[in-house]
Design a protein around this motif. Sequence first.
Motif, PDB file in Angstrom:
ATOM      1  N   MET A   1      -6.232  -1.178   8.817  1.00 43.13           N
ATOM      2  CA  MET A   1      -5.302  -1.002   7.703  1.00 43.13           C
ATOM      3  C   MET A   1      -5.669  -1.970   6.579  1.00 43.13           C
ATOM      4  N   PRO A   2      -5.813  -1.501   5.338  1.00 45.80           N
ATOM      5  CA  PRO A   2      -6.140  -2.402   4.232  1.00 45.80           C
ATOM      6  C   PRO A   2      -5.037  -3.429   4.016  1.00 45.80           C
ATOM      7  N   GLU A   3      -5.445  -4.655   3.708  1.00 41.80           N
ATOM      8  CA  GLU A   3      -4.484  -5.716   3.452  1.00 41.80           C
ATOM      9  C   GLU A   3      -4.313  -5.911   1.946  1.00 41.80           C
ATOM     10  N   PRO A   4      -3.083  -5.831   1.433  1.00 44.16           N
ATOM     11  CA  PRO A   4      -2.859  -6.007  -0.003  1.00 44.16           C
ATOM     12  C   PRO A   4      -2.621  -7.471  -0.368  1.00 44.16           C
ATOM     13  N   VAL A   5      -3.128  -7.880  -1.510  1.00 45.56           N
ATOM     14  CA  VAL A   5      -2.876  -9.218  -2.040  1.00 45.56           C
ATOM     15  C   VAL A   5      -2.705  -9.123  -3.557  1.00 45.56           C
ATOM     16  N   VAL A  87       6.111  -4.722  -6.653  1.00 45.17           N
ATOM     17  CA  VAL A  87       5.046  -5.428  -5.939  1.00 45.17           C
ATOM     18  C   VAL A  87       5.097  -5.083  -4.453  1.00 45.17           C
ATOM     19  N   GLY A  88       6.290  -5.025  -3.880  1.00 45.40           N
ATOM     20  CA  GLY A  88       6.405  -4.648  -2.475  1.00 45.40           C
ATOM     21  C   GLY A  88       5.961  -3.231  -2.214  1.00 45.40           C
ATOM     22  N   HIS A  89       6.340  -2.294  -3.078  1.00 42.55           N
ATOM     23  CA  HIS A  89       5.939  -0.908  -2.889  1.00 42.55           C
ATOM     24  C   HIS A  89       4.441  -0.724  -3.133  1.00 42.55           C
ATOM     25  N   ALA A  90       3.884  -1.456  -4.086  1.00 40.38           N
ATOM     26  CA  ALA A  90       2.440  -1.383  -4.317  1.00 40.38           C
ATOM     27  C   ALA A  90       1.682  -1.866  -3.087  1.00 40.38           C
ATOM     28  N   ALA A  91       2.167  -2.943  -2.481  1.00 38.56           N
ATOM     29  CA  ALA A  91       1.542  -3.437  -1.257  1.00 38.56           C
ATOM     30  C   ALA A  91       1.611  -2.388  -0.153  1.00 38.56           C
ATOM     31  N   ASP A  92       2.760  -1.712  -0.027  1.00 42.22           N
ATOM     32  CA  ASP A  92       2.900  -0.657   0.975  1.00 42.22           C
ATOM     33  C   ASP A  92       1.929   0.497   0.701  1.00 42.22           C
ATOM     34  N   ALA A  93       1.768   0.863  -0.580  1.00 43.12           N
ATOM     35  CA  ALA A  93       0.858   1.956  -0.933  1.00 43.12           C
ATOM     36  C   ALA A  93      -0.576   1.623  -0.560  1.00 43.12           C
ATOM     37  N   ILE A  94      -0.955   0.364  -0.729  1.00 42.88           N
ATOM     38  CA  ILE A  94      -2.317  -0.050  -0.367  1.00 42.88           C
ATOM     39  C   ILE A  94      -2.478  -0.040   1.146  1.00 42.88           C
ATOM     40  N   ARG A  95      -1.488  -0.518   1.882  1.00 40.89           N
ATOM     41  CA  ARG A  95      -1.565  -0.486   3.348  1.00 40.89           C
ATOM     42  C   ARG A  95      -1.689   0.949   3.856  1.00 40.89           C
ATOM     43  N   ALA A  96      -1.050   1.881   3.162  1.00 42.40           N
ATOM     44  CA  ALA A  96      -1.063   3.290   3.585  1.00 42.40           C
ATOM     45  C   ALA A  96      -2.309   4.031   3.105  1.00 42.40           C
ATOM     46  N   GLY A  97      -3.180   3.362   2.362  1.00 41.76           N
ATOM     47  CA  GLY A  97      -4.378   4.016   1.856  1.00 41.76           C
ATOM     48  C   GLY A  97      -4.132   4.910   0.659  1.00 41.76           C
ATOM     49  N   LEU A 214      -1.150  -7.786 -10.558  1.00 46.77           N
ATOM     50  CA  LEU A 214      -2.195  -6.889 -10.050  1.00 46.77           C
ATOM     51  C   LEU A 214      -2.291  -7.043  -8.543  1.00 46.77           C
ATOM     52  N   VAL A 215      -1.996  -5.943  -7.823  1.00 49.38           N
ATOM     53  CA  VAL A 215      -2.033  -5.922  -6.364  1.00 49.38           C
ATOM     54  C   VAL A 215      -3.225  -5.071  -5.941  1.00 49.38           C
ATOM     55  N   VAL A 216      -4.117  -5.634  -5.092  1.00 52.58           N
ATOM     56  CA  VAL A 216      -5.352  -4.931  -4.729  1.00 52.58           C
ATOM     57  C   VAL A 216      -5.628  -5.085  -3.240  1.00 52.58           C
ATOM     58  N   GLU A 217      -6.540  -4.253  -2.751  1.00 52.62           N
ATOM     59  CA  GLU A 217      -7.057  -4.442  -1.392  1.00 52.62           C
ATOM     60  C   GLU A 217      -7.733  -5.806  -1.286  1.00 52.62           C
ATOM     61  N   GLU A 218      -7.610  -6.410  -0.112  1.00 57.01           N
ATOM     62  CA  GLU A 218      -8.207  -7.729   0.086  1.00 57.01           C
ATOM     63  C   GLU A 218      -9.718  -7.702  -0.153  1.00 57.01           C
ATOM     64  N   GLU A 230      -0.728 -13.408  -0.700  1.00 58.00           N
ATOM     65  CA  GLU A 230      -0.240 -12.411   0.249  1.00 58.00           C
ATOM     66  C   GLU A 230       1.214 -12.053  -0.039  1.00 58.00           C
ATOM     67  N   VAL A 231       1.528 -10.766  -0.024  1.00 59.79           N
ATOM     68  CA  VAL A 231       2.924 -10.318  -0.051  1.00 59.79           C
ATOM     69  C   VAL A 231       3.401 -10.334   1.397  1.00 59.79           C
ATOM     70  N   ALA A 232       3.883 -11.497   1.836  1.00 65.45           N
ATOM     71  CA  ALA A 232       4.185 -11.690   3.248  1.00 65.45           C
ATOM     72  C   ALA A 232       5.337 -10.804   3.711  1.00 65.45           C
ATOM     73  N   ALA A 233       6.305 -10.564   2.825  1.00 68.91           N
ATOM     74  CA  ALA A 233       7.428  -9.685   3.152  1.00 68.91           C
ATOM     75  C   ALA A 233       8.192  -9.365   1.882  1.00 68.91           C
ATOM     76  N   MET A 234       8.783  -8.168   1.849  1.00 72.92           N
ATOM     77  CA  MET A 234       9.680  -7.781   0.758  1.00 72.92           C
ATOM     78  C   MET A 234      10.827  -6.977   1.348  1.00 72.92           C
ATOM     79  N   ARG A 235      12.012  -7.240   0.849  1.00 66.64           N
ATOM     80  CA  ARG A 235      13.178  -6.475   1.242  1.00 66.64           C
ATOM     81  C   ARG A 235      13.966  -6.092  -0.004  1.00 66.64           C
ATOM     82  N   GLU A 236      14.556  -4.890   0.022  1.00 62.00           N
ATOM     83  CA  GLU A 236      15.389  -4.426  -1.081  1.00 62.00           C
ATOM     84  C   GLU A 236      16.675  -3.849  -0.510  1.00 62.00           C
ATOM     85  N   LEU A 237      17.713  -3.831  -1.354  1.00 60.98           N
ATOM     86  CA  LEU A 237      19.007  -3.310  -0.934  1.00 60.98           C
ATOM     87  C   LEU A 237      19.740  -2.814  -2.178  1.00 60.98           C
ATOM     88  N   HIS A 238      20.376  -1.648  -2.055  1.00 63.21           N
ATOM     89  CA  HIS A 238      21.036  -1.037  -3.195  1.00 63.21           C
ATOM     90  C   HIS A 238      22.484  -0.697  -2.835  1.00 63.21           C
TER      91      HIS A 238
END
Length: 383
Positions: A1-5, A87-97, A214-218, A230-238
Amino acid sequence: MPEPVVVSYGSSPYEKREPHELLWHLWQAARACLDRAGVEKDELDGLTLASFSYPPGNVVTLGEHFGLRLRWAEQGVFGGASGVVAVGHAADAIRAGRARAVLCLAGDVFTVATHDAMLESFTPAMRDYLAPAGFGGANGIFSLVQRRHSELYGTTREQLGKIAVTLREHALLNPNALFKEPLRLEEYLDARPIAEPLHLFDCVMPCSGDEDGLVVEEELAGRTGRPAIEVAAMRELHNAHPGLPLSLPAGFEVYADELFEAAGVTRADVDLVELYDDYTIMVAVQLESYGFCPIGGAGAFLDGTDISIRGGLPLNTGGGQLSCGQSGAGGGMIAVTEAVQQLQHEAGARQVQGAEVGLVSGFGLVSYGKGLCTAGAILRRHD
């Protein structure tokens, strides 16, 4: 899995009035961000945008304007939480390819007058129920938060004044900050009232500007030669508390423990916090909600804690929105850009020594009496 940073950040010059249009600000910040990383525009395949003044344009039409072919895009609709969420969603998109390089933009062109006019129709509830009653804009809503916090916990204006005074000290070390003069506690206390108990320096000054990350593959990050964050963790709540009409509590407290656990860090590991500071009282609420002090204990915490860049918990190290300026939706990204700059050890005179871990927080989309969106992320230097 690609790692986002996160490898880079960028800002446009903040302006109090409107000599430049929004696209100028968006491009200035984007160009600064890409040039700093040595990444070519054509390498981007993901884009996020948060902006209140860009419609009817959106993230896809901005991609068209920039000449980008996008595999993934997202429009930030979470108010002042949009930057952290992006930033959290961009990191997720990179992890998902779904993408390899995502530019996250947030900005607006505002004067105080155009900002106030926008708030009249900001959400259906504000347009239909609050504006006709002369609700006083966001100032009227958050004056109730400060009054309630003071009634419940004894929080004083002197204690909140420490936030405003310290952030102004930090802003004087930030070339992009609009406020250029020191602020004394006496000036804070004697400032003209806006919506009691809020006074002038409890509130942000709307301005024009843009903030980018700018969030990119490692793997791509390694080619840039830049320190990777590293985006070590992100949480959101609405709409965290559907039955409550006021942002007290605001929702950060619901996910705070989970956020730190997911990142694998403790509060003691955090070297700096960049909190959403549309009002001084909301900084106090976040200090409590993220667990740096007990609920209701922000006043005592501020009395006993050095929150300057030299202290035990450096807070909003670039001056935040309160002393740098609130560039509309860019106010939700300024925490991210400042944290990345600090963690890459590029903050110059305001650098927090040895900064490795930062907490960033976003808050917004004010509706009927409260902000609906909260988001928090832990960023960590990845050597």
